[in-house]
Design a protein around this motif. Structure first.
Motif, PDB file in Angstrom:
ATOM      1  N   GLU A 231       1.329 -12.862  -0.399  1.00  0.00           N
ATOM      2  CA  GLU A 231       2.725 -12.799   0.332  1.00  0.00           C
ATOM      3  C   GLU A 231       3.776 -12.019  -0.161  1.00  0.00           C
ATOM      4  OE1 GLU A 231       5.265 -15.557   3.443  1.00  0.00           O
ATOM      5  OE2 GLU A 231       3.954 -16.344   1.834  1.00  0.00           O
ATOM      6  N   ARG A 232       4.160 -11.996  -1.420  1.00  0.00           N
ATOM      7  CA  ARG A 232       5.192 -11.197  -2.273  1.00  0.00           C
ATOM      8  C   ARG A 232       5.012 -10.018  -2.288  1.00  0.00           C
ATOM      9  NH1 ARG A 232      10.054  -9.770  -2.508  1.00  0.00           N
ATOM     10  NH2 ARG A 232      10.747  -9.591  -4.703  1.00  0.00           N
ATOM     11  N   VAL A 233       3.551  -9.737  -2.664  1.00  0.00           N
ATOM     12  CA  VAL A 233       3.318  -8.354  -2.745  1.00  0.00           C
ATOM     13  C   VAL A 233       3.409  -7.431  -1.707  1.00  0.00           C
ATOM     14  CG1 VAL A 233       1.226  -6.909  -2.926  1.00  0.00           C
ATOM     15  CG2 VAL A 233       1.519  -8.419  -4.485  1.00  0.00           C
ATOM     16  N   LEU A 234       3.126  -8.090  -0.608  1.00  0.00           N
ATOM     17  CA  LEU A 234       3.498  -7.434   0.881  1.00  0.00           C
ATOM     18  C   LEU A 234       5.035  -7.407   1.057  1.00  0.00           C
ATOM     19  CD1 LEU A 234       2.304  -6.422   3.610  1.00  0.00           C
ATOM     20  CD2 LEU A 234       2.376  -8.535   4.317  1.00  0.00           C
ATOM     21  N   ALA A 235       5.693  -8.389   0.860  1.00  0.00           N
ATOM     22  CA  ALA A 235       7.122  -8.196   0.631  1.00  0.00           C
ATOM     23  C   ALA A 235       7.700  -7.013  -0.069  1.00  0.00           C
ATOM     24  CB  ALA A 235       7.948  -9.629   0.505  1.00  0.00           C
ATOM     25  N   ILE A 236       7.243  -6.866  -1.120  1.00  0.00           N
ATOM     26  CA  ILE A 236       7.545  -5.755  -2.101  1.00  0.00           C
ATOM     27  C   ILE A 236       7.491  -4.467  -1.417  1.00  0.00           C
ATOM     28  CG2 ILE A 236       7.326  -4.742  -4.159  1.00  0.00           C
ATOM     29  CD1 ILE A 236       6.908  -7.506  -5.499  1.00  0.00           C
ATOM     30  N   LEU A 237       6.222  -4.427  -0.957  1.00  0.00           N
ATOM     31  CA  LEU A 237       5.671  -2.915  -0.221  1.00  0.00           C
ATOM     32  C   LEU A 237       6.601  -2.889   0.887  1.00  0.00           C
ATOM     33  CD1 LEU A 237       1.763  -3.295  -0.664  1.00  0.00           C
ATOM     34  CD2 LEU A 237       3.415  -1.770  -1.769  1.00  0.00           C
ATOM     35  N   GLU A 238       7.031  -3.843   1.585  1.00  0.00           N
ATOM     36  CA  GLU A 238       7.940  -3.720   2.637  1.00  0.00           C
ATOM     37  C   GLU A 238       9.290  -3.167   2.304  1.00  0.00           C
ATOM     38  OE1 GLU A 238       7.527  -7.001   5.485  1.00  0.00           O
ATOM     39  OE2 GLU A 238       5.790  -6.593   6.071  1.00  0.00           O
ATOM     40  N   GLU A 239       9.838  -3.817   1.264  1.00  0.00           N
ATOM     41  CA  GLU A 239      11.019  -3.463   0.605  1.00  0.00           C
ATOM     42  C   GLU A 239      11.125  -1.966   0.192  1.00  0.00           C
ATOM     43  OE1 GLU A 239      11.533  -6.132  -2.670  1.00  0.00           O
ATOM     44  OE2 GLU A 239      12.020  -7.860  -1.280  1.00  0.00           O
ATOM     45  N   ARG A 240       9.979  -1.410  -0.165  1.00  0.00           N
ATOM     46  CA  ARG A 240       9.906  -0.030  -0.405  1.00  0.00           C
ATOM     47  C   ARG A 240       9.660   0.832   0.765  1.00  0.00           C
ATOM     48  NH1 ARG A 240       6.236  -0.718  -5.964  1.00  0.00           N
ATOM     49  NH2 ARG A 240       7.706  -2.053  -7.080  1.00  0.00           N
ATOM     50  N   GLY A 241       9.471   0.349   1.633  1.00  0.00           N
ATOM     51  CA  GLY A 241       9.302   1.173   3.060  1.00  0.00           C
ATOM     52  C   GLY A 241       8.002   1.082   3.649  1.00  0.00           C
ATOM     53  N   TRP A 242       6.928   0.567   3.215  1.00  0.00           N
ATOM     54  CA  TRP A 242       5.760   0.528   3.618  1.00  0.00           C
ATOM     55  C   TRP A 242       5.503  -0.903   4.636  1.00  0.00           C
ATOM     56  CZ3 TRP A 242       2.396   4.482   2.253  1.00  0.00           C
ATOM     57  CH2 TRP A 242       2.709   5.099   0.843  1.00  0.00           C
ATOM     58  N   LYS A 243       4.914  -0.633   5.619  1.00  0.00           N
ATOM     59  CA  LYS A 243       4.654  -1.750   6.614  1.00  0.00           C
ATOM     60  C   LYS A 243       3.394  -1.831   7.019  1.00  0.00           C
ATOM     61  CE  LYS A 243       6.358  -3.449  11.090  1.00  0.00           C
ATOM     62  NZ  LYS A 243       6.884  -2.918  12.352  1.00  0.00           N
ATOM     63  N   GLY A 244       2.950  -2.986   6.963  1.00  0.00           N
ATOM     64  CA  GLY A 244       1.576  -3.207   7.270  1.00  0.00           C
ATOM     65  C   GLY A 244       0.530  -3.390   6.078  1.00  0.00           C
ATOM     66  N   TRP A 245      -0.400  -4.164   6.304  1.00  0.00           N
ATOM     67  CA  TRP A 245      -1.612  -4.526   5.115  1.00  0.00           C
ATOM     68  C   TRP A 245      -2.827  -3.911   5.353  1.00  0.00           C
ATOM     69  CZ3 TRP A 245      -0.143  -7.209   0.424  1.00  0.00           C
ATOM     70  CH2 TRP A 245      -1.071  -7.491  -0.055  1.00  0.00           C
ATOM     71  N   THR A 246      -3.417  -4.483   6.432  1.00  0.00           N
ATOM     72  CA  THR A 246      -4.748  -3.872   6.924  1.00  0.00           C
ATOM     73  C   THR A 246      -4.634  -2.732   7.394  1.00  0.00           C
ATOM     74  OG1 THR A 246      -5.529  -6.382   7.156  1.00  0.00           O
ATOM     75  CG2 THR A 246      -6.888  -4.461   8.349  1.00  0.00           C
ATOM     76  N   ARG A 247      -3.597  -2.365   8.204  1.00  0.00           N
ATOM     77  CA  ARG A 247      -3.497  -1.153   9.031  1.00  0.00           C
ATOM     78  C   ARG A 247      -1.973  -0.830   8.760  1.00  0.00           C
ATOM     79  NH1 ARG A 247      -4.562  -1.771  14.621  1.00  0.00           N
ATOM     80  NH2 ARG A 247      -6.685  -1.070  14.239  1.00  0.00           N
ATOM     81  N   ILE A 248      -1.706   0.329   7.763  1.00  0.00           N
ATOM     82  CA  ILE A 248      -0.371   0.658   7.455  1.00  0.00           C
ATOM     83  C   ILE A 248       0.210   1.153   8.962  1.00  0.00           C
ATOM     84  CG2 ILE A 248       1.171   1.925   5.948  1.00  0.00           C
ATOM     85  CD1 ILE A 248      -0.460  -0.244   4.854  1.00  0.00           C
ATOM     86  N   GLU A 249       1.538   0.766   9.137  1.00  0.00           N
ATOM     87  CA  GLU A 249       2.220   1.285  10.307  1.00  0.00           C
ATOM     88  C   GLU A 249       3.260   2.250  10.047  1.00  0.00           C
ATOM     89  OE1 GLU A 249       3.421  -2.267  12.448  1.00  0.00           O
ATOM     90  OE2 GLU A 249       1.517  -3.276  12.469  1.00  0.00           O
ATOM     91  N   ARG A 250       3.657   2.382   8.726  1.00  0.00           N
ATOM     92  CA  ARG A 250       4.892   3.054   8.356  1.00  0.00           C
ATOM     93  C   ARG A 250       4.660   3.742   7.053  1.00  0.00           C
ATOM     94  NH1 ARG A 250       9.040  -0.121   9.282  1.00  0.00           N
ATOM     95  NH2 ARG A 250       9.590  -0.755   6.919  1.00  0.00           N
ATOM     96  N   VAL A 251       4.914   4.925   6.715  1.00  0.00           N
ATOM     97  CA  VAL A 251       4.954   5.402   5.491  1.00  0.00           C
ATOM     98  C   VAL A 251       6.304   6.098   5.018  1.00  0.00           C
ATOM     99  CG1 VAL A 251       3.824   7.419   3.935  1.00  0.00           C
ATOM    100  CG2 VAL A 251       2.473   6.285   5.996  1.00  0.00           C
TER     101      VAL A 251
END
Length: 299
Positions: A231-251
């Motif tokens: 869960e924290r990995v996903l949060a870090i990626l979202e902080e960097r501007g990436w959204k989504g896990w299985t399907r990335i919604e924002r680059v």
């Protein structure tokens, strides 16, 4: 004249079979004599032998009457049709036996051989069995959703394992299930995942994944719930501007071509397609599957 037992003996069947053939209309039931017993002649023996011969050859009893009453040409056509049906049944039984043999191996349950081979390779890299089991379950769901793509996806996964980042990723996820959210290795894992995502975008390896929104959400929830670290990995990626896990919604465009290890000089599409997780998918529309988001708890 013959009794029912004598008739059965001449034809090589049981008296019970004769009575059953009477019941379903295959063998006409004769008149009874003054003592109340059935008596049979030569015609009954011949017909009963023909019934037994057809049944022993595999002709269903429901078709026996048709063949007994058919002329030569109709009989030949009928036999060929029955043979075709029997050959199809043989193939079905053989396929069933093959599936049963695979099921006996345990891991082959609902998994194609290509995925089983990939999981065995992960074991060779030292990946722990409890993580293998989680990835196996994810692949079961993926293979059921896109069975026509799974072999090509797994072939690409094997290629991706030549990447040092992928090998490092799997070495980290060995322990990731036990990580706390504040474990410093969570950031390292997020860094690796971001580098792999950047490479996928810059190589143009984005596109449709074959999943519906509900399935993508299910995969996301399964990964996030696997451990606090995930869960924290996903949060870090979202902080960097990436959204989504299985399907990335924002680059995050500002992250491309700037991270250590990024490759290629391709700009991302103005409206990027869902981005695959590590490693990247085959570079054609139907095979751009979200493999690692579906196949790895931490990546």
């Amino acid at each position: 004249m013959l009794t029912i037992s004598q008739l059965a003996g001449y034809a090589g069947v049981t008296a019970r079979a004769v009575r059953y053939y009477h019941q379903i209309g295959l063998l006409p039931e004769p008149e009874r004599d003054d003592s109340g017993y059935r008596t049979y002649g030569a015609a009954a023996v011949v017909r009963l032998i023909r019934i037994r011969t057809l049944a022993d050859a595999g002709v269903p009893l429901a078709r026996v009457q048709e063949l007994l009453d058919a002329g030569p040409e109709e009989f030949a056509d009928g036999v060929q049709e029955v043979d075709k049906e029997l050959r199809a049944e043989v193939r079905r039984v053989q396929d069933t036996r093959k599936r049963l043999a695979r099921l006996a191996a345990g891991e082959h349950l609902a998994l194609p051989q290509s995925v089983v081979g990939y999981l065995d390779r992960l074991r060779g890299l030292g990946v722990q069995e409890r993580y293998i089991e989680m990835e196996r379950d994810a692949w079961i769901m993926v293979a059921a959703q896109v069975p026509h793509l799974i072999d090509s996806v797994i072939a690409k996964k094997h290629e991706d394992l030549d990447s040092p980042d992928m090998v490092k990723l799997y070495s980290l996820v060995n322990d990731a299930l036990d990580w706390r959210a504040d474990d410093p290795r969570v950031v390292e894992l997020a860094d690796i995942l971001e580098r792999l995502r950047i490479r996928a975008v810059e190589a143009g390896e984005t596109g449709a994944d074959g999943f519906d929104d509900q399935f993508a959400a299910l995969m996301d929830a399964t990964i996030v719930e696997s451990s606090p670290g995930a869960e924290r990995v996903l949060a870090i990626l979202e902080e960097r501007g990436w959204k989504g896990w299985t399907r990335i919604e924002r680059v995050p465009v500002d992250r491309l071509n700037t991270q250590p290890g990024s490759v290629g000089q391709h700009a991302p599409p103005e409206e990027p397609d869902p981005l695959p997780g590590p490693p990247s998918e085959p570079d054609h529309a139907d095979a751009r599957l979200r493999r690692d988001r579906a196949g790895a708890v931490a990546g």
